[in-house]
Design a protein around this motif. Structure first.
Motif, PDB file in Angstrom:
ATOM      1  N   TYR A  33       0.840  -1.209   0.000  1.00 25.67           N
ATOM      2  CA  TYR A  33       0.000   0.000   0.000  1.00 25.67           C
ATOM      3  C   TYR A  33       0.871   1.255   0.000  1.00 25.67           C
ATOM      4  CZ  TYR A  33      -3.060   3.758   1.447  1.00 25.67           C
ATOM      5  OH  TYR A  33      -3.727   4.955   1.508  1.00 25.67           O
ATOM      6  N   PHE A  34       1.858   1.294   0.872  1.00 24.27           N
ATOM      7  CA  PHE A  34       2.689   2.483   1.004  1.00 24.27           C
ATOM      8  C   PHE A  34       3.622   2.643  -0.190  1.00 24.27           C
ATOM      9  CE2 PHE A  34       1.211   1.592   5.254  1.00 24.27           C
ATOM     10  CZ  PHE A  34       0.747   2.840   5.633  1.00 24.27           C
ATOM     11  N   ARG A  35       4.133   1.539  -0.740  1.00 21.90           N
ATOM     12  CA  ARG A  35       4.985   1.625  -1.935  1.00 21.90           C
ATOM     13  C   ARG A  35       4.188   2.133  -3.128  1.00 21.90           C
ATOM     14  NH1 ARG A  35       7.958  -3.925  -1.487  1.00 21.90           N
ATOM     15  NH2 ARG A  35       6.543  -4.340  -3.188  1.00 21.90           N
ATOM     16  N   LYS A  36       2.907   1.767  -3.194  1.00 21.60           N
ATOM     17  CA  LYS A  36       2.060   2.174  -4.318  1.00 21.60           C
ATOM     18  C   LYS A  36       1.618   3.638  -4.203  1.00 21.60           C
ATOM     19  CE  LYS A  36      -2.245   1.015  -6.675  1.00 21.60           C
ATOM     20  NZ  LYS A  36      -3.406   0.141  -6.718  1.00 21.60           N
ATOM     21  N   HIS A  37       1.298   4.085  -2.995  1.00 21.46           N
ATOM     22  CA  HIS A  37       0.696   5.403  -2.809  1.00 21.46           C
ATOM     23  C   HIS A  37       1.672   6.531  -2.457  1.00 21.46           C
ATOM     24  CE1 HIS A  37      -2.872   2.831  -2.554  1.00 21.46           C
ATOM     25  NE2 HIS A  37      -3.489   3.884  -3.068  1.00 21.46           N
ATOM     26  N   PHE A  38       2.930   6.203  -2.162  1.00 18.60           N
ATOM     27  CA  PHE A  38       3.898   7.226  -1.768  1.00 18.60           C
ATOM     28  C   PHE A  38       5.201   7.030  -2.530  1.00 18.60           C
ATOM     29  CE2 PHE A  38       1.100   6.614   1.883  1.00 18.60           C
ATOM     30  CZ  PHE A  38       0.707   7.910   2.146  1.00 18.60           C
ATOM     31  N   SER A  39       5.789   8.120  -2.953  1.00 21.08           N
ATOM     32  CA  SER A  39       7.085   8.051  -3.630  1.00 21.08           C
ATOM     33  C   SER A  39       8.169   7.718  -2.608  1.00 21.08           C
ATOM     34  CB  SER A  39       7.404   9.395  -4.289  1.00 21.08           C
ATOM     35  OG  SER A  39       7.652  10.376  -3.288  1.00 21.08           O
ATOM     36  N   LYS A  68      -0.678   6.114   9.021  1.00 22.69           N
ATOM     37  CA  LYS A  68      -1.982   6.496   8.477  1.00 22.69           C
ATOM     38  C   LYS A  68      -2.449   7.884   8.920  1.00 22.69           C
ATOM     39  CE  LYS A  68      -4.075   1.996   7.652  1.00 22.69           C
ATOM     40  NZ  LYS A  68      -5.210   1.117   7.982  1.00 22.69           N
TER      41      LYS A  68
END
Length: 98
Positions: A33-39, A68
């Motif tokens: 989730y974090f790899r997909k939504h944040f650079s 979060k």
């Protein structure tokens, strides 16, 4: 990542040795989730704060809660539990030579 330095902690307003706090904890960086939504650049962002404030943040909230809900310095300072902790820390004496 910045090195430790003595400066004013933005949370408790004391002059102290500061440490780097990732706004999105490193433990969350490998989650899809974090790899997909944040650079990568966003994942590496953080703030320099004193050790007592840093420890309090991690005692009051787990990594997922921090990732979060507390992704900015303002979000950390606006939380009532953290604000109470920061006020308490601000009243404590500090030995800058530590």
């Amino acid at each position: 990542m910045p090195t430790k330095r003595v400066d004013t902690c933005p949370c408790c307003r004391r002059t102290a040795r500061l440490t780097f706090h990732h706004l999105i904890p490193k433990k969350m960086h490998r989650r899809p989730y974090f790899r997909k939504h944040f650079s990568k650049q966003t994942l590496q962002q953080g703030v320099m704060i004193c050790r007592q404030c840093h420890d309090g943040i991690h005692k009051l909230y787990n990594e997922m809660q921090l990732a979060k809900h507390f992704t900015s310095l303002d979000a950390l300072k606006e939380d009532e539990l953290l604000a109470r902790h920061f006020r308490w820390v601000g009243k404590q004496q500090i030995n800058v030579k530590q």
